[in-house]
Design an enzyme around this catalytic site. Structure first.
Site, short mmCIF file in Angstrom:
data_model
loop_
_atom_site.label_atom_id
_atom_site.label_comp_id
_atom_site.label_asym_id
_atom_site.label_seq_id
_atom_site.Cartn_x
_atom_site.Cartn_y
_atom_site.Cartn_z
N CYS A 182 1.40 -1.56 0.01
CA CYS A 182 -0.11 -0.21 -0.06
C CYS A 182 1.12 1.79 0.13
CB CYS A 182 -0.83 -0.08 1.11
SG CYS A 182 -2.21 -1.25 1.20
N HIS A 227 -3.32 7.05 2.34
CA HIS A 227 -3.72 6.35 2.01
C HIS A 227 -5.39 6.07 2.70
CE1 HIS A 227 -4.21 2.34 0.91
NE2 HIS A 227 -3.91 1.11 2.47
N ASN A 235 -10.54 0.01 -0.24
CA ASN A 235 -8.91 0.38 -0.55
C ASN A 235 -8.52 -0.73 -2.09
OD1 ASN A 235 -6.21 -0.61 0.22
ND2 ASN A 235 -6.60 -1.36 2.45
#
EC number: 2.3.1.180
Length: 329
Positions: free
Chosen positions: A113, A255, A285
């Site tokens: 990520c 994020h 996500n």
């Protein structure tokens, strides 16, 4: 010489997987998912013939169009992904072929990520060194390919998508990518967020498939705790290093792991919610895709003005985490 973002673009599959859809697949419901994650729906690449390289290729074509640039002008292509089409060749090489960037060299970065920030920082150094003037950076993942849709704790979180930027030398050294702080913790982070099989340690066998080892595994509580601490700490560090107050920051671009982590990071920075960009409710996500998707949307909405101060922060498997300070040109 500083590196500045001169174009943004994003690609999201059309197919939507809503919380109500997940109710038909799992023992869960919309209220439970929203209260714990802030997510309402996510995009899924349903076409089995298309994967991460396709999404990143679509982003690359849009970037060229946005910048009115010929593919031969691109000198470097960096793709951040943890779901490559294949272990090799690199997804970036597929993207190079899709757009016809015959003069570029291309490679992937896998920092989960945090991948886009790691790639963006790497690309900025290539610009700052004077070695290159036109670098394409894309983050994207087809997370649906590694998610166990019988596992409630992970199935609700992830979606598919990609986005990216073109980096070029800034016209003024006071603008562009002004600071970056990147970190990893392989001593304690490697066992909490991972996909155990598919690499050289556990190549695909009937046993690894039967044990569902080719799906993402996450220790949710530990990852949540580490993500909140790490993202908040690096955001505070970026602010201190660059003498930024909460009032100075135009947008925190975090994020998009889940809304609770985003809120905790913003609270640590002393930021009002209107300065925190979040689209996790719509996309979930998308791992390496989250931050560049946010940047693309902010740019599309014309919310980024010359001099806007952006703080980008991320956290991912490894553990990896980081922050980047951009003064928009």
């Amino acid at each position: 010489m500083k590196a500045a973002i001169t174009a943004t673009a994003k690609y999201l599959p059309q197919s939507v997987l809503s919380n109500h859809d997940l109710e038909q697949m799992l023992e869960t419901n919309d209220e439970w998912i929203r209260s714990r994650t802030g997510i309402g729906e996510r995009r899924i690449m349903n076409d089995p013939s298309k994967a991460t390289a396709y999404m990143c290729g679509e982003v690359a074509l849009q970037l060229l169009e946005a910048r009115k640039m010929k593919p031969e002008e691109i000198e470097v292509i960096i793709v951040a992904t943890m779901t490559p089409d294949m272990l090799f060749p690199a997804t970036a090489c597929f993207v190079q072929g899709i757009i016809g960037a015959t003069n570029a060299w291309a490679f992937d970065i896998n920092a989960a990520c945090s991948g886009f920030l790691f790639a963006l920082s790497t690309a900025s150094r290539l610009i700052e060194s004077g070695a290159h003037k036109k670098v394409m950076v894309i983050g994207g993942d087809k997370m649906s390919s590694v998610i166990d849709y019988t596992n409630r704790s992970t199935a609700i979180l992830f979606g598919d998508g990609a986005a990216g930027v073109i980096l070029e030398p800034s016209t003024n050294d006071n603008y562009g990518i002004l600071d970056a702080r990147l970190y990893s913790d392989g001593a304690s982070g490697t066992s909490h967020l991972l996909m155990a099989a598919g690499g050289s340690l556990n190549p695909a066998t009937h046993e690894t498939v039967d044990k569902r080892m080719h799906f993402l595994h996450q220790d949710g509580k530990q990852v949540f705790k580490s993500a909140v601490t790490s993202m908040a700490d690096v955001a505070a560090e970026i602010m201190t290093r660059n003498n930024l107050s909460a009032e100075d920051i135009s947008f925190l671009v975090p994020h998009q792991a889940n809304q609770r982590i985003i809120n905790a990071t913003a609270e640590r920075m002393g930021l009002d919610q209107e300065k925190v960009y979040s689209n996790v409710a719509r996309y979930g996500n998308t791992t390496a895709g989250t931050i560049p998707i946010c940047l693309a949307e902010l740019n599309e909405q014309e919310q980024l003005k010359t001099g806007s101060n952006l703080v980008l922060v991320s956290f991912g498997a490894g553990y990896t985490w980081g922050g980047i300070y951009i003064k928009w040109q």
